[in-house]
Design an enzyme around this catalytic site. Structure first.
Site, short mmCIF file in Angstrom:
data_model
loop_
_atom_site.label_atom_id
_atom_site.label_comp_id
_atom_site.label_asym_id
_atom_site.label_seq_id
_atom_site.Cartn_x
_atom_site.Cartn_y
_atom_site.Cartn_z
N LYS A 52 0.84 -1.21 0.00
CA LYS A 52 0.00 0.00 0.00
C LYS A 52 0.87 1.25 0.00
CE LYS A 52 -3.87 -2.44 2.05
NZ LYS A 52 -4.71 -2.81 3.19
N GLN A 96 -4.94 -1.61 9.31
CA GLN A 96 -4.86 -2.94 8.71
C GLN A 96 -5.49 -3.98 9.63
OE1 GLN A 96 -3.77 -3.46 5.59
NE2 GLN A 96 -4.19 -5.65 5.71
N ASP A 119 -11.10 2.76 3.57
CA ASP A 119 -11.52 1.36 3.46
C ASP A 119 -13.04 1.25 3.25
OD1 ASP A 119 -9.62 -0.70 3.55
OD2 ASP A 119 -9.24 -0.37 5.68
N1 GUN Z 1 -7.26 -6.99 5.80
C1 GUN Z 1 -7.61 -7.74 4.73
N2 GUN Z 1 -8.19 -6.97 3.79
C2 GUN Z 1 -8.19 -5.72 4.27
C3 GUN Z 1 -8.65 -4.47 3.75
O1 GUN Z 1 -9.20 -4.36 2.65
N3 GUN Z 1 -8.46 -3.38 4.57
C4 GUN Z 1 -7.88 -3.48 5.78
N4 GUN Z 1 -7.77 -2.37 6.48
N5 GUN Z 1 -7.46 -4.61 6.29
C5 GUN Z 1 -7.60 -5.72 5.52
#
Ligand code: GUN
Length: 287
Positions: A52, A96, A119
């Protein structure tokens, strides 16, 4: 059968964002800033977060990475989020997942300011999606829709079966398919005769996290098959929820793993961050 190239499509999305960010910078503006919080040392999460941050750099955005120890208290994490909510230099906040057991995920997601919720997990954004407001859409479902769009197939009147009912993928992707006038079925681990349900699907989206669950005999000839699964096998290989070899012969379009949905999630995160930046900038200049 065509393979939907998520790598190429995600690259195109990132390049769209990059061009917009370059335009902002050229006009002398502050570039968007994404802040990613990671708690603990989950190896998969570390890889996702690294990617990211890398993607943000590629698009010309700023990013911050906040690493907190596994032992961090819920209060400390919430305080950190509140301070980012107040920080005018931060446009997007992402925590996350998963979080350590002692931290209440729901409390954390509610703490993120909805207008910085890249998100799309905050209840007000979730509600917005379900009542048809134009709000931030979770990244993986948005990526799935972009992949479907790349086929040029009109989803109106098609039967879409989503296997999986998570808040992150299954439920929002079902709503997005409904918005395109598909007839949507959500199947899950308790669905009776999953094969028969899947065989109805003109569009089959697999998001359950079970390696190779969907096999060729569960796919309707000519269906579009989207594989959201990322399962790490004992030998270290990544494997989707779809058995690619047997399904590829039956499907009209199919996504590979890796190189399908995975890279789209990050590309759509860049789009969401840019969107938060633009929206917050607009509302700040109205004040
Ligand atoms: N963990 C697995 N997929 C995601 C996601 O799309 N966003 C976040 N913040 N954590 C994750």
């Amino acid at each position: 059968m065509g393979i939907i190239d998520g790598k190429a499509i995600s690259q195109a999305v990132k390049d769209e964002v990059k061009a917009e960010v370059a335009g902002i910078a050229a006009r002398g503006g502050r570039v968007p800033c994404l802040c990613v919080i990671i708690v603990g040392e989950n190896p998969a999460s570390q890889v996702y977060v690294r990617n990211k941050v890398k993607a943000a750099a590629y698009t010309g955005m700023e990013s911050r990475q906040i690493e907190l120890p596994e032992s961090v208290s819920e209060d400390e994490l919430l305080a950190q989020i509140r301070s980012l909510n107040e920080d005018p230099a931060v446009d997007g906040i992402l925590v996350q997942l998963p979080l350590p057991k002692h931290i209440d995920e729901e409390k954390v997601l509610v703490a993120i300011a909805p207008e910085k919720d890249v998100d799309g997990f905050h209840p007000s954004n979730v509600a917005g999606l379900w009542i048809g407001k134009d709000c931030i859409v979770p990244c993986t479902p948005a990526g799935v829709m972009r992949l479907l769009d790349s086929t040029g197939v009109d989803l109106t009147g098609k039967t879409a079966v989503v296997v999986g009912r998570s808040n992150i993928v299954g439920k929002p992707v079902a709503k997005l398919l409904l918005d395109r006038n598909a007839t949507v079925v959500i199947a899950h681990s308790r669905t009776a005769d999953l094969g028969a349900v899947c065989r109805q699907a003109d569009v089959l989206v697999a998001a359950v996290g079970r390696a190779g669950l969907i096999t060729g005999e569960m796919v309707k000839p000519g269906a579009i098959v989207i594989d959201v699964g990322i399962n790490r096998m004992p030998d270290g290989r990544l494997c989707g929820d779809v058995d690619f070899a047997s399904c590829a012969d039956v499907a009209s379009w199919i996504t590979p793993v890796p190189g399908g949905v995975g890279p789209m999630t990050i590309a759509m995160l860049m789009k969401n961050t840019l969107r938060c930046y633009l929206q917050n900038f607009k509302s700040a200049s109205r004040k």
